[in-house]
Enzyme design. Structure first.
Site, PDB file in Angstrom:
ATOM      1  N   CYS A   1       0.832  -1.213   0.000  1.00 15.59           N
ATOM      2  CA  CYS A   1       0.000   0.000   0.000  1.00 15.59           C
ATOM      3  C   CYS A   1       0.863   1.258   0.000  1.00 15.59           C
ATOM      4  CB  CYS A   1      -0.915  -0.049   1.227  1.00 15.59           C
ATOM      5  SG  CYS A   1      -1.795   1.474   1.572  1.00 15.59           S
TER       6      CYS A   1
ATOM      7  N   CYS B   1       0.090   3.835   2.704  1.00 11.16           N
ATOM      8  CA  CYS B   1       0.530   3.308   4.000  1.00 11.16           C
ATOM      9  C   CYS B   1       2.008   3.594   4.227  1.00 11.16           C
ATOM     10  CB  CYS B   1       0.303   1.800   4.076  1.00 11.16           C
ATOM     11  SG  CYS B   1      -1.417   1.285   3.938  1.00 11.16           S
TER      12      CYS B   1
END
Length: 95
Positions: free
Chosen positions: A27, A30
């Site tokens: 991600c 993230c």
């Protein structure tokens, strides 16, 4: 601490505030948010404990907290959810 489905509840029930960052290695947002949260934890003189929860390693916990989008951050106080957000936020919004 390496979070697992088995130790998650105990980890968030400790004294004080615990901020859990639900993330995945793949991600991109993230990977931006994680270091930002670490900086905030340090800047705030550890007024909370930051724990990182890889959704791929915690499938039951992720399902329990309905983590269907990441990054997702949840703030716990003695095991009780008190706040949180989904997605990438600015450092100012998080503080």
């Amino acid at each position: 601490m390496n979070l697992t489905d088995e130790n998650f509840e105990q980890a968030v029930k400790k004294e004080g505030l615990v901020l859990v960052d639900f993330f995945a290695e793949w991600c991109s947002p993230c990977s931006v948010l994680g270091p930002m949260l670490e900086k905030i934890e340090k800047d705030m003189e550890k007024r909370f404990t930051l724990l990182k929860a890889d959704v791929n390693a915690l499938p039951l916990t992720s399902q329990k907290f309905q983590v269907d989008r990441i990054p997702m951050v949840i703030l716990f106080d003695k095991g009780n959810t008190i706040s949180g957000f989904i997605g990438l936020k600015s450092e100012e919004e998080i503080r």
